[in-house]
Scaffold this motif. Structure first.
Motif, PDB file in Angstrom:
ATOM      1  N   LEU A   1      69.367  11.252 -11.445  1.00 12.64           N
ATOM      2  CA  LEU A   1      70.656  11.915 -11.190  1.00 12.64           C
ATOM      3  C   LEU A   1      71.343  11.440  -9.923  1.00 12.64           C
ATOM      4  O   LEU A   1      72.512  11.775  -9.704  1.00 12.64           O
ATOM      5  N   GLY A   2      70.629  10.702  -9.078  1.00 17.38           N
ATOM      6  CA  GLY A   2      71.196  10.319  -7.796  1.00 17.38           C
ATOM      7  C   GLY A   2      70.804  11.322  -6.717  1.00 17.38           C
ATOM      8  O   GLY A   2      70.120  12.315  -6.964  1.00 17.38           O
ATOM      9  N   ARG A   3      71.250  11.069  -5.486  1.00 16.38           N
ATOM     10  CA  ARG A   3      70.902  11.933  -4.355  1.00 16.38           C
ATOM     11  C   ARG A   3      71.766  13.196  -4.375  1.00 16.38           C
ATOM     12  O   ARG A   3      72.698  13.346  -3.590  1.00 16.38           O
ATOM     13  N   GLN A   4      71.416  14.088  -5.284  1.00 15.37           N
ATOM     14  CA  GLN A   4      72.162  15.330  -5.423  1.00 15.37           C
ATOM     15  C   GLN A   4      71.782  16.297  -4.293  1.00 15.37           C
ATOM     16  O   GLN A   4      70.616  16.398  -3.915  1.00 15.37           O
ATOM     17  N   PRO A   5      72.758  17.061  -3.749  1.00 14.16           N
ATOM     18  CA  PRO A   5      72.451  17.977  -2.629  1.00 14.16           C
ATOM     19  C   PRO A   5      71.394  19.011  -2.981  1.00 14.16           C
ATOM     20  O   PRO A   5      70.549  19.338  -2.141  1.00 14.16           O
ATOM     21  N   PHE A   6      71.403  19.536  -4.217  1.00 16.55           N
ATOM     22  CA  PHE A   6      70.440  20.581  -4.556  1.00 16.55           C
ATOM     23  C   PHE A   6      69.019  20.030  -4.583  1.00 16.55           C
ATOM     24  O   PHE A   6      68.064  20.714  -4.215  1.00 16.55           O
ATOM     25  N   LEU A   7      68.845  18.782  -4.999  1.00 21.81           N
ATOM     26  CA  LEU A   7      67.516  18.173  -4.966  1.00 21.81           C
ATOM     27  C   LEU A   7      67.081  17.873  -3.537  1.00 21.81           C
ATOM     28  O   LEU A   7      65.917  18.092  -3.163  1.00 21.81           O
ATOM     29  N   LEU A   8      68.014  17.384  -2.733  1.00 21.57           N
ATOM     30  CA  LEU A   8      67.680  17.055  -1.349  1.00 21.57           C
ATOM     31  C   LEU A   8      67.300  18.293  -0.554  1.00 21.57           C
ATOM     32  O   LEU A   8      66.386  18.253   0.285  1.00 21.57           O
ATOM     33  N   HIS A   9      67.984  19.416  -0.808  1.00 24.91           N
ATOM     34  CA  HIS A   9      67.662  20.632  -0.071  1.00 24.91           C
ATOM     35  C   HIS A   9      66.276  21.149  -0.440  1.00 24.91           C
ATOM     36  O   HIS A   9      65.516  21.582   0.442  1.00 24.91           O
TER      37      HIS A   9
END
Length: 734
Positions: free
Chosen positions: A208-216
């Motif tokens: 999905l790419g560097r999505q904010p919800f995954l990074l958090h």
């Protein structure tokens, strides 16, 4: 004998009377209970709940008047006073079990407005229903949104954490993933972090790419188990998860107001989802600092071993108890409650719990963005008292910890671009002064550009407040340097709550940029405000900090004030400003002398540029020539006026107009001294003070008036040699 018989009969009859009374009381209770059940049976709301509890699967929806009538009744109660926990359980079970199909699910979920708390068991059963596979994806998303909205109102979280793995399995659903990550973020504990979960999140990120919800979520995993997450997490991510539209927000707020303060504390943070359709209106509805409450409201099991026993922070009432249970503290359910407790802040400062700071920054950043950033006009003064109390509490926490939070820093960088300079000005400037050191490559864009626009379009009092704010900011930067600088002088930790490091040269560049920026503001501000003495006072406050950066704070940096600050202070009409300028120049000399001596003694001492020495010497020559030698407006002194213009002014001996006798700031002292020295003299000749003995007396007279800065400047820069002649007989030391 008869009396004895009668007494005996009376004693025998007493238990009978008590038995009759007991039977009568029990009968009254049964009657009252029967009456209550009868009333409940006749209550339309209870009948409606019974309908949804007993309705059988496969019951047709369309044309079903009973369903419509009962649901309208439940909606009426929900939107007026909220649903009790039993009603939440019944309606949630009805919606998620699809007894009447998927059509009524959305409508039922939207009316789930809790009156007090949400039963954890009901939420767990509803989550399990997600695995049936028949619920439409839009309904699943709406349900997760509802759980996120009422998360802080759920009466316990232990069973939800027990099914953490089941909830995690839904991250593979692309539409559900943002909301599931948010829910997992709230439920995650150290024991929840596993290698296979980290791999799954990294796999999703590659897809999905560097999505904010995954990074958090990965950032939280990295806090708990840094050895499992090797991914580099950006140091400045967008604060919080995405702001999702909530259909329950307005109804929850209305229920909170109607149900009174007893429910407000448990609901105050459950409403932190803002509807974007009304996001331009400022409504400070979530700004109450929540009360300290334990994560689980139920009693801990009796057989829990003492080694694993945790102590809720709410049960700690003294610093001694905090020290005794420091490593067994359980953080509260609502991290915002830490701001309202000094003991909680003590724990935060002592333990340096990264997970606690991450949760607190998430809550704080979300609240600040929702309540201040996403509202530009309309109701700027509505509930301003509530906003004032919230920001004061946040400032108090900053002062207690002696540093700010990263979430408030990120908020300020955005807020400054929309701020009008008047809304909650003392609080915003107070928060601004707590910003940690900003890299010199970013400080112009983040701070200087918005502040410059505000400075040149605002009142004198805003200019003074901003000068005080920037002075406090510089003081904190220098203090952080002196406290956190490493022994090898290579790296300094800018904030004990973050891992941000900066080289010493980078820190010096940032400080120099700040000092030069303030110099530009002060120079133009003094011109705009006509060298107002109040504004000049705040400017000199700043340079009293700058002149001692080397000796007082150990920073190898010396920056001289610009001419736009030096000359207005030298020619000021009040003696305090001139005296403070003299003190500043004296401290500059002490710092430069000490730095020069270190440069000769050690090889590691920093090198001072010749330009800095040149500027200092030039300013000292100007001050001595102006105040002492009566040689104002001479070539090379920085202030030059045409000879014809000076003659047209008709000022006799114009070159002596700014010495210590004729200077507008000191002339009143010269007149008073002349009258005391020659009381019988009718004609006042101030030039007579320049004779050797009167001049020495006059200097002592000025020094006794409290002008210690002027005294120190004279003693350190001028060699006074009294002669028999009329001249002053003093020479300048350079």
């Amino acid at each position: 004998m008869a009396a004895s018989i009668n007494l005996s009969d009376s004693e025998r009859s007493s238990p009978n009377d008590q038995s009759v009374s007991s039977r009568s009381s029990n009968r009254s209770l049964r009657v009252a209970e029967k009456e209550r059940r009868k009333n409940e049976a006749e209550d339309p709301f209870v009948l409606a709940l019974k309908y949804f509890s007993d309705v059988e699967a496969g019951t047709p929806l369309y044309g079903n008047d009973d369903f419509e009538r009962n649901l309208v009744l439940v909606e009426k109660v929900a939107y007026s006073r909220g649903l009790p926990p039993e009603a939440i359980s019944i309606m949630l079970e009805f919606a998620m079990s699809l007894r009447m199909g998927s059509a009524p699910c959305v409508r039922v979920l939207k009316c789930l407005i809790p009156a007090s708390v949400v039963p954890q068991e009901a939420v767990v059963r509803a989550v399990v229903w997600l695995g049936v596979g028949k619920i439409p994806i839009n309904t699943q998303i709406l349900f997760i949104k509802w759980v996120l909205t009422v998360f802080d109102m759920i009466d316990a979280k232990d069973q939800l954490r027990a099914i953490y793995g089941f909830i995690f399995s839904y991250v593979t659903e692309e539409n559900l993933c943002p909301f599931i990550c948010h829910l997992l973020y709230l439920l995650t504990r150290k024991e929840s972090v596993r290698v296979f979960r980290v791999r799954k999140l990294l796999e999703l990120q590659s897809k999905l790419g560097r999505q904010p919800f995954l990074l958090h979520l990965l950032s939280l995993y990295k806090v708990f188990c840094p050895e499992l997450v090797t991914l580099s997490i950006p140091s400045r991510m967008r604060s919080g998860f995405r702001n999702h539209i909530s259909p329950w927000k307005s109804a929850l707020i209305a229920v909170q107001k109607r149900n009174g303060p007893q429910v407000a504390s448990s609901m105050s943070l459950a409403f932190t989802t803002m509807d974007k359709t009304s996001s331009r209106k400022r409504k400070h509805c979530h700004l109450q600092i929540p009360a300290l409450r334990p994560v689980v409201n139920k009693e801990a099991p009796a057989d829990q071993s003492s080694s694993r026993k945790v102590v809720p922070l709410v049960q700690i009432h003294s610093f001694a108890q905090l020290l005794e249970n420091m490593h067994r503290i359980e953080l509260p359910a609502q991290m915002g409650s830490l701001l309202g407790s000094s003991l909680a802040l003590q724990y935060l400062d002592c333990v340096q719990d990264e997970s606690a700071l991450l949760r607190l920054n998430f809550w704080l950043g979300y609240t600040l963005h929702e309540e201040f950033l996403f509202c530009g006009d309309g109701g700027a003064t509505q509930n301003s008292e509530e906003a004032l109390q919230f920001l004061n509490k946040l400032l108090s926490a900053h002062h207690f910890l002696q540093e700010g939070f990263s979430s408030s820093e990120a908020f300020l960088y955005k807020f400054l671009n929309f701020w009008d300079g008047s809304l909650l000005r003392p609080q915003i400037l107070g928060l601004l002064s707590n910003i940690p050191v900003v890299p010199s490559s970013q400080i112009g864009r983040l701070l200087f550009e918005p502040l410059m626009q505000l400075f040149f379009t605002s009142s004198l009092f805003f200019k003074c407040g901003l000068m005080e704010c920037l002075n406090n900011m510089l003081l904190k930067w220098l203090t952080w340097h002196s406290v956190y600088a490493l022994e090898d002088d290579l790296d300094i930790s800018l904030n004990s709550h973050t891992s941000i490091n900066m080289t010493l040269s980078g820190f010096k560049d940032s400080v120099m940029e700040l000092v030069r920026f303030v110099g530009r503001l002060a120079s133009v501000g003094l011109q705009i405000e006509g060298c107002h003495s109040l504004f000049l006072s705040f400017v000199l406050d700043f340079y009293e900090t700058v002149c001692d950066t080397f000796l007082k704070y150990g920073l190898p940096l010396v920056v001289m004030p610009p001419s736009g600050v030096f000359y207005p202070a030298l020619l000021a009409t009040d003696p305090i400003s001139v005296d403070r300028l003299a003190y500043i120049m004296h401290r500059y000399k002490v710092n430069l002398t000490s730095a020069k001596a270190q440069e000769k003694q050690t090889k590691q001492a920093f090198h001072i540029s010749r330009q800095t020495f040149h500027e200092f010497n030039h300013y000292v020559v100007v001050m001595v020539s102006c105040l002492w030698n009566s040689k104002m407006f001479q070539p090379g002194l920085g202030i030059q006026l045409g000879e014809e213009l000076l003659l047209k002014s008709n000022v006799p001996q114009y070159w002596a107009s700014f010495d210590l006798i004729h200077h507008p700031a000191f002339m009143s002292y010269a007149v008073d001294f002349h009258q005391k020295c020659w009381p019988g003299k009718k004609d006042m000749d101030l030039s007579s003070i320049k004779h050797s003995k009167p001049w020495s007396w006059y200097l002592e007279y000025l020094f006794t008036q409290g002008y210690d800065g002027l005294k120190q400047f004279v003693q350190s820069n001028i060699s006074r040699q009294l002669t028999a002649g009329d001249g002053q007989g003093d020479t300048q030391q350079r």
